[in-house]
Design a protein around this motif. Structure first.
Motif, PDB file in Angstrom:
ATOM      1  N   PRO A 224       0.808  -1.230   0.000  1.00  0.00           N
ATOM      2  CA  PRO A 224       0.000   0.000   0.000  1.00  0.00           C
ATOM      3  C   PRO A 224       0.842   1.281   0.000  1.00  0.00           C
ATOM      4  O   PRO A 224       0.461   2.274  -0.615  1.00  0.00           O
ATOM      5  N   LEU A 225       1.979   1.251   0.658  1.00  0.00           N
ATOM      6  CA  LEU A 225       2.851   2.423   0.674  1.00  0.00           C
ATOM      7  C   LEU A 225       3.336   2.752  -0.728  1.00  0.00           C
ATOM      8  O   LEU A 225       3.237   3.903  -1.177  1.00  0.00           O
ATOM      9  N   GLY A 226       3.854   1.761  -1.430  1.00  0.00           N
ATOM     10  CA  GLY A 226       4.330   1.988  -2.790  1.00  0.00           C
ATOM     11  C   GLY A 226       3.224   2.422  -3.730  1.00  0.00           C
ATOM     12  O   GLY A 226       3.405   3.336  -4.540  1.00  0.00           O
ATOM     13  N   ALA A 227       2.060   1.791  -3.608  1.00  0.00           N
ATOM     14  CA  ALA A 227       0.934   2.155  -4.467  1.00  0.00           C
ATOM     15  C   ALA A 227       0.471   3.586  -4.195  1.00  0.00           C
ATOM     16  O   ALA A 227       0.173   4.339  -5.124  1.00  0.00           O
ATOM     17  N   ALA A 228       0.437   3.961  -2.929  1.00  0.00           N
ATOM     18  CA  ALA A 228       0.021   5.326  -2.582  1.00  0.00           C
ATOM     19  C   ALA A 228       1.008   6.351  -3.134  1.00  0.00           C
ATOM     20  O   ALA A 228       0.600   7.390  -3.663  1.00  0.00           O
ATOM     21  N   LEU A 229       2.281   6.072  -3.025  1.00  0.00           N
ATOM     22  CA  LEU A 229       3.274   7.011  -3.544  1.00  0.00           C
ATOM     23  C   LEU A 229       3.187   7.131  -5.063  1.00  0.00           C
ATOM     24  O   LEU A 229       3.332   8.230  -5.616  1.00  0.00           O
ATOM     25  N   ALA A 230       2.920   6.034  -5.744  1.00  0.00           N
ATOM     26  CA  ALA A 230       2.717   6.098  -7.193  1.00  0.00           C
ATOM     27  C   ALA A 230       1.469   6.906  -7.509  1.00  0.00           C
ATOM     28  O   ALA A 230       1.460   7.731  -8.419  1.00  0.00           O
ATOM     29  N   ARG A 231       0.428   6.691  -6.756  1.00  0.00           N
ATOM     30  CA  ARG A 231      -0.831   7.430  -6.955  1.00  0.00           C
ATOM     31  C   ARG A 231      -0.639   8.920  -6.759  1.00  0.00           C
ATOM     32  O   ARG A 231      -1.253   9.743  -7.434  1.00  0.00           O
ATOM     33  N   TRP A 232       0.257   9.273  -5.825  1.00  0.00           N
ATOM     34  CA  TRP A 232       0.520  10.682  -5.536  1.00  0.00           C
ATOM     35  C   TRP A 232       1.564  11.286  -6.455  1.00  0.00           C
ATOM     36  O   TRP A 232       2.009  12.407  -6.252  1.00  0.00           O
ATOM     37  N   GLY A 233       1.992  10.512  -7.478  1.00  0.00           N
ATOM     38  CA  GLY A 233       2.898  11.058  -8.472  1.00  0.00           C
ATOM     39  C   GLY A 233       4.368  10.970  -8.127  1.00  0.00           C
ATOM     40  O   GLY A 233       5.193  11.612  -8.773  1.00  0.00           O
ATOM     41  N   LYS A 234       4.731  10.191  -7.148  1.00  0.00           N
ATOM     42  CA  LYS A 234       6.138  10.042  -6.778  1.00  0.00           C
ATOM     43  C   LYS A 234       6.776   8.935  -7.612  1.00  0.00           C
ATOM     44  O   LYS A 234       6.115   7.996  -8.032  1.00  0.00           O
TER      45      LYS A 234
ATOM     46  N   GLY B  66       8.406  -1.206  -3.592  1.00  0.00           N
ATOM     47  CA  GLY B  66       8.677  -1.127  -5.028  1.00  0.00           C
ATOM     48  C   GLY B  66       7.640  -1.869  -5.855  1.00  0.00           C
ATOM     49  O   GLY B  66       7.195  -1.384  -6.897  1.00  0.00           O
ATOM     50  N   LEU B  67       7.243  -3.040  -5.396  1.00  0.00           N
ATOM     51  CA  LEU B  67       6.208  -3.801  -6.111  1.00  0.00           C
ATOM     52  C   LEU B  67       4.861  -3.081  -6.076  1.00  0.00           C
ATOM     53  O   LEU B  67       4.122  -3.079  -7.068  1.00  0.00           O
ATOM     54  N   GLY B  68       4.538  -2.479  -4.951  1.00  0.00           N
ATOM     55  CA  GLY B  68       3.297  -1.707  -4.858  1.00  0.00           C
ATOM     56  C   GLY B  68       3.297  -0.553  -5.840  1.00  0.00           C
ATOM     57  O   GLY B  68       2.290  -0.280  -6.498  1.00  0.00           O
ATOM     58  N   TRP B  69       4.442   0.123  -5.944  1.00  0.00           N
ATOM     59  CA  TRP B  69       4.565   1.218  -6.911  1.00  0.00           C
ATOM     60  C   TRP B  69       4.368   0.680  -8.329  1.00  0.00           C
ATOM     61  O   TRP B  69       3.626   1.256  -9.119  1.00  0.00           O
TER      62      TRP B  69
ATOM     63  N   ALA C  18      -2.400   2.171 -13.595  1.00  0.00           N
ATOM     64  CA  ALA C  18      -2.652   3.519 -14.111  1.00  0.00           C
ATOM     65  C   ALA C  18      -2.436   3.579 -15.617  1.00  0.00           C
ATOM     66  O   ALA C  18      -3.199   4.232 -16.341  1.00  0.00           O
ATOM     67  N   ARG C  19      -1.419   2.891 -16.116  1.00  0.00           N
ATOM     68  CA  ARG C  19      -1.173   2.895 -17.559  1.00  0.00           C
ATOM     69  C   ARG C  19      -2.273   2.168 -18.314  1.00  0.00           C
ATOM     70  O   ARG C  19      -2.695   2.603 -19.383  1.00  0.00           O
ATOM     71  N   ARG C  20      -2.721   1.047 -17.778  1.00  0.00           N
ATOM     72  CA  ARG C  20      -3.818   0.323 -18.447  1.00  0.00           C
ATOM     73  C   ARG C  20      -5.098   1.144 -18.430  1.00  0.00           C
ATOM     74  O   ARG C  20      -5.834   1.178 -19.407  1.00  0.00           O
ATOM     75  N   LYS C  21      -5.345   1.810 -17.323  1.00  0.00           N
ATOM     76  CA  LYS C  21      -6.546   2.651 -17.228  1.00  0.00           C
ATOM     77  C   LYS C  21      -6.446   3.818 -18.204  1.00  0.00           C
ATOM     78  O   LYS C  21      -7.413   4.145 -18.876  1.00  0.00           O
ATOM     79  N   ALA C  22      -5.265   4.424 -18.301  1.00  0.00           N
ATOM     80  CA  ALA C  22      -5.073   5.526 -19.235  1.00  0.00           C
ATOM     81  C   ALA C  22      -5.225   5.064 -20.675  1.00  0.00           C
ATOM     82  O   ALA C  22      -5.792   5.773 -21.509  1.00  0.00           O
ATOM     83  N   ALA C  23      -4.731   3.861 -20.980  1.00  0.00           N
ATOM     84  CA  ALA C  23      -4.853   3.334 -22.337  1.00  0.00           C
ATOM     85  C   ALA C  23      -6.319   3.089 -22.698  1.00  0.00           C
ATOM     86  O   ALA C  23      -6.735   3.346 -23.828  1.00  0.00           O
ATOM     87  N   ARG C  24      -7.101   2.604 -21.730  1.00  0.00           N
ATOM     88  CA  ARG C  24      -8.534   2.384 -21.986  1.00  0.00           C
ATOM     89  C   ARG C  24      -9.264   3.699 -22.204  1.00  0.00           C
ATOM     90  O   ARG C  24     -10.220   3.772 -22.964  1.00  0.00           O
ATOM     91  N   CYS C  25      -8.810   4.747 -21.526  1.00  0.00           N
ATOM     92  CA  CYS C  25      -9.471   6.044 -21.647  1.00  0.00           C
ATOM     93  C   CYS C  25      -8.874   6.902 -22.757  1.00  0.00           C
ATOM     94  O   CYS C  25      -9.302   8.030 -22.952  1.00  0.00           O
ATOM     95  N   GLY C  26      -7.826   6.390 -23.421  1.00  0.00           N
ATOM     96  CA  GLY C  26      -7.218   7.131 -24.519  1.00  0.00           C
ATOM     97  C   GLY C  26      -6.210   8.168 -24.098  1.00  0.00           C
ATOM     98  O   GLY C  26      -5.903   9.081 -24.847  1.00  0.00           O
ATOM     99  N   ARG C  27      -5.679   8.064 -22.878  1.00  0.00           N
ATOM    100  CA  ARG C  27      -4.692   9.051 -22.403  1.00  0.00           C
ATOM    101  C   ARG C  27      -3.342   8.364 -22.186  1.00  0.00           C
ATOM    102  O   ARG C  27      -2.772   8.432 -21.121  1.00  0.00           O
ATOM    103  N   VAL C  28      -2.811   7.751 -23.195  1.00  0.00           N
ATOM    104  CA  VAL C  28      -1.550   7.020 -23.083  1.00  0.00           C
ATOM    105  C   VAL C  28      -0.398   8.010 -23.030  1.00  0.00           C
ATOM    106  O   VAL C  28      -0.392   9.016 -23.731  1.00  0.00           O
TER     107      VAL C  28
END
Length: 160
Positions: free
Chosen positions: A72-82, A123-126, A133-143
């Motif tokens: 969760p720590l790594g995922a949160a930091l990725a979510r926050w743009g780190k 690192g794995l969480g990140w 996030a990349r898969r979601k962006a690709a589905r929404c057309g924001r690659v």
């Protein structure tokens, strides 16, 4: 205070409380003297012991639990743009603080394995969030909407 800042604060409080409760403030942690904890600086020793005793389930729980605590720590930091380096650094430093607290309070065995696996978990969480996030962006057309340092996030939410 913005909604995003409130969410971040709540995450930090809940995650911090649960992590410290599971790792440091266990039942009986204040019954021993200060600096009465045990220290294991030999990587893999605890796992080799468990496996030699045929305690495969305990070894797996210990191994994967140490990684899972920091996902969760790594995922949160990725979510926050780190970036990944920030996630690894945060995982290492938080794990080091926990291991020091376990040693000082006598609430567990401070091990180098925990330090390594917790850092790996961050690192794995990140990486898992980055992939999501990349898969979601690709589905929404924001690659390709990434920050220059390789961090993933919502673009406008890259500060802490």
């Amino acid at each position: 205070m913005r909604k995003y800042d409130v969410q971040r604060t709540i995450f930090r409080a809940v995650y911090g409380f649960l992590l410290l409760r599971l790792t440091v403030f266990r039942p009986g942690c204040f019954t021993h003297g200060l600096a009465s904890g045990r220290l294991n600086l030999t990587p893999g020793l605890a796992y080799r012991q468990l496996l030699s005793w045929h305690s495969y389930r305990a070894a797996a729980r210990l191994f994967f639990g140490n990684i899972a605590f920091f996902l969760p720590l790594g995922a949160a930091l990725a979510r926050w743009g780190k970036g990944l380096a920030a996630a690894l650094r945060a995982g290492f430093l938080l794990s080091f603080a926990i291991e020091c607290a376990q040693f000082l309070l006598g609430s567990g065995l401070a091990e180098t394995d925990d330090l390594l696996l917790n850092t790996l978990g961050a690192g794995l969480g990140w990486g898992m969030y980055a992939l999501y996030a990349r898969r979601k962006a690709a589905r929404c057309g924001r690659v390709g909407k990434e920050n220059p340092d390789g961090a993933v996030g919502d673009g406008d939410r890259t500060r802490i």
